[in-house]
Design a protein around this motif. Structure first.
Motif, mmCIF file in Angstrom:
data_model
loop_
_atom_site.group_PDB
_atom_site.id
_atom_site.type_symbol
_atom_site.label_atom_id
_atom_site.label_comp_id
_atom_site.label_asym_id
_atom_site.label_seq_id
_atom_site.Cartn_x
_atom_site.Cartn_y
_atom_site.Cartn_z
ATOM 1 N N MET A 28 43.117 43.616 46.065
ATOM 2 C CA MET A 28 42.619 43.355 44.722
ATOM 3 C C MET A 28 41.314 42.555 44.781
ATOM 4 O O MET A 28 40.358 42.846 44.060
ATOM 5 C CB MET A 28 43.684 42.577 43.919
ATOM 6 N N GLN A 29 41.268 41.544 45.661
ATOM 7 C CA GLN A 29 40.066 40.701 45.710
ATOM 8 C C GLN A 29 38.860 41.492 46.211
ATOM 9 O O GLN A 29 37.745 41.321 45.709
ATOM 10 C CB GLN A 29 40.352 39.459 46.568
ATOM 11 N N ARG A 50 48.090 44.750 46.909
ATOM 12 C CA ARG A 50 48.105 43.479 47.637
ATOM 13 C C ARG A 50 46.933 42.597 47.168
ATOM 14 O O ARG A 50 45.886 43.101 46.750
ATOM 15 C CB ARG A 50 47.968 43.720 49.141
ATOM 16 N N LEU A 51 47.127 41.271 47.309
ATOM 17 C CA LEU A 51 46.102 40.340 46.829
ATOM 18 C C LEU A 51 44.756 40.600 47.506
ATOM 19 O O LEU A 51 43.706 40.609 46.869
ATOM 20 C CB LEU A 51 46.565 38.898 47.089
ATOM 21 N N SER A 52 44.806 40.806 48.817
ATOM 22 C CA SER A 52 43.561 41.020 49.554
ATOM 23 C C SER A 52 42.821 42.261 49.056
ATOM 24 O O SER A 52 41.596 42.245 48.867
ATOM 25 C CB SER A 52 43.870 41.154 51.051
#
Lengths: 276, 248
Positions: B6-7, B2-4
């Motif tokens: 990954m960040q 998920r993007l979160s």
């Protein structure tokens, strides 16, 4: 959407403050980094107010972080809104990137995976920013040094869908296109062909550096030939876009930048706009 | 991923630089070299921020020790604000930990931090000496301008700062058990610094919140120093405060 504002500008940087305050510099507009002036008061804000009396101003942000999965910071948006209310810029822009997650800020323009999930996040954030600011923003294509394994679309398709869903405009940085195309092995021509040029309100020019393994977007040298060539192609599709040169390091005397800007004017004067 | 997620993983890797953290990132083939650019940008931006924010502290410590202290700070304290300028705010505390037996180092840094904050503090129109005669002092209220701060220093860091800024030989380090107040403020667009006595610091501190009726200030001074001396002293302070652009 159509753009017909001031067309040829420079980034306003400290070494040139006095030039802009004391003489009439032959540019149509200046662009400033928003965050440098999102301060309560003092000399920076005073300089911007005085420059604004004589020049249209575009404000260009580096910290909105429209790609943050956990949303935008409201305190940032309110500060930006306050600056916009006073300066009345003709363009407000930021980057297609993320700089922050949670409480940790990188202060760098970090790349996004081009996935449907990231597109949803960016669209929501850009929509919210435009609502709070009460105006359209331009979003700039980034330069990047890595790609993600789970990319689902190209950068240009991502940007095209972003403009379609949010109504935002695009700030097309043709140096960034060249840097990323070289680093990732895609075609700049394919990139330009995929951009919805009706949404392009501004074009950035800059120089870059050859690093050990990739091109690096350093803004520390003159605009190179491949970037001028991309400007020519971009202006053929967006002839009224505002064009400006970004120089952030090894900043030369103002006449050198004005000479570069004259090249941009010359290219624009020779551009043949294809019939619709 | 998920993007979160990954960040969070990406920032964890930026801060640590560890290979294990890098291997968690969902990168395309051959991305390792490009990652180095981001790692370099992150550290270079924070290092440049500290060097730009603390030029006299850098001079005092020397380039090598300053960079070592900055590197330790970057390891310990990730940036948390949208503006890089705010990253400077935690550095004096880090220097106090790093140099417990050289307190002038952290105090020099505190002076530079406050100077940078005062430089962009809110504008205000200070009291004009020419307008003093027309003021109804029975109803007048006073407060300090926003671009003003009082530091408590144990060393003679302000003398060292002035000498370094003037490019003159700095004095020997001095140190006292009692803290001394030092005033930092902006007059027009010029940041200024001077020492002041504890009484003047107390009176200015009294005016640093909401606007105070001038009559209250006089009453307070009379209670401290007696009717005649108190009023005379307030008169002297006020003359200097107005000349320095400290009150509105």
């Amino acid at each position: 959407m159509s753009f017909s504002g001031p067309q040829f500008g420079l980034g306003l940087r400290k070494p040139h403050y006095q030039d802009f305050l004391e003489t009439r510099v032959p540019v149509d507009f200046v662009e400033v980094i928003s965050e440098n002036f999102m301060v309560p008061g003092g000399r920076p804000r005073d300089i911007l107010r005085r420059v604004r009396q004589d020049y249209p101003v575009a404000i260009h942000g580096v910290s909105m972080s429209v790609g943050s999965a956990d949303g935008l910071r409201v305190d940032y948006l309110l500060r930006l809104r306050e600056l916009i209310a006073e300066i009345e810029p003709f363009i407000v822009s930021d980057h297609l990137c993320w700089t922050r997650h949670g409480a940790h800020n990188s202060h760098d323009l970090l790349p996004l995976p081009y996935t449907r999930e990231a597109l949803d996040v960016v669209c929501a954030n850009v929509g919210k920013a435009q609502d709070v600011l009460g105006r359209e923003m331009l979003i700039e294509n980034p330069s990047s040094y890595i790609a993600f394994a789970d990319d689902e679309m190209s950068e240009w398709d991502f940007l095209a869908e972003l403009t379609r869903r949010t109504g935002c405009g695009l700030l097309l940085d043709v140096n960034n296109i060249h840097v990323s195309a070289t680093n990732h092995g895609f075609s700049s021509a394919d990139y330009l062909a995929g951009i919805p040029f009706a949404s392009v309100g501004q074009i950035h020019l800059a120089g870059h550096t050859q690093g050990q393994h990739c091109l690096i977007d350093t803004h520390d040298r003159p605009v190179p030939d491949p970037v001028w060539a991309l400007l020519r192609d971009a202006l053929a599709r967006a002839p009224r876009a505002a064009v400006m040169i970004e120089r952030d390091d090894a900043i030369p005397p103002l006449p050198e930048l004005l000479a570069e800007l004259a090249i941009a004017r010359d290219i624009a004067s020779q551009v043949v706009v294809p019939c619709a | 991923m998920r993007l979160s997620e990954m960040q969070g993983a990406f920032l964890g890797w930026l801060a640590s630089g560890e290979d294990a953290a890098m291997r968690r990132l969902p990168l395309a083939k051959g991305a390792e070299h490009g990652l180095g650019v981001y790692q370099n940008n992150y550290r270079a931006a924070l290092m440049a921020c500290l060097a730009d924010s603390f030029p006299q502290t850098l001079l005092w410590l020397g380039e090598g020790p300053f960079e070592a202290a900055a590197a330790r700070h970057i390891e310990r304290v990730p940036p948390d604000s949208w503006t890089l300028d705010d990253y400077a705010s935690g550095f004096p505390a880090s220097l106090a930990e790093d140099y417990p037996y050289d307190p002038e180092v952290a105090e020099l840094a505190r002076i530079e931090l406050v100077l940078s904050q005062v430089f962009v503090a809110a504008d205000a129109v200070p009291l004009d000496a020419g307008a003093m005669g027309a003021i109804d002092w029975d109803s007048a209220r006073l407060q300090t301008v926003p671009a003003l701060s009082i530091l408590s220093l144990h060393s003679n860091a302000e003398e060292i700062w002035i000498a370094l800024a003037d490019e003159t030989p700095p004095p020997e380090v001095g140190w006292g058990k009692e803290a001394r107040p030092v005033l930092i403020w902006r007059q027009g667009f010029m940041c200024r610094l001077r020492s002041l006595d504890a009484d003047e610091a107390g009176m200015l501190g009294y005016l640093s919140g909401d606007a105070i009726p001038f009559t209250d200030l006089c009453r307070d001074a009379a209670a401290r120093w007696g009717e005649h001396s108190g009023i005379a002293r307030i008169g002297q302070y006020l003359a200097r405060w107005v000349a320095d652009g400290l009150v509105r």
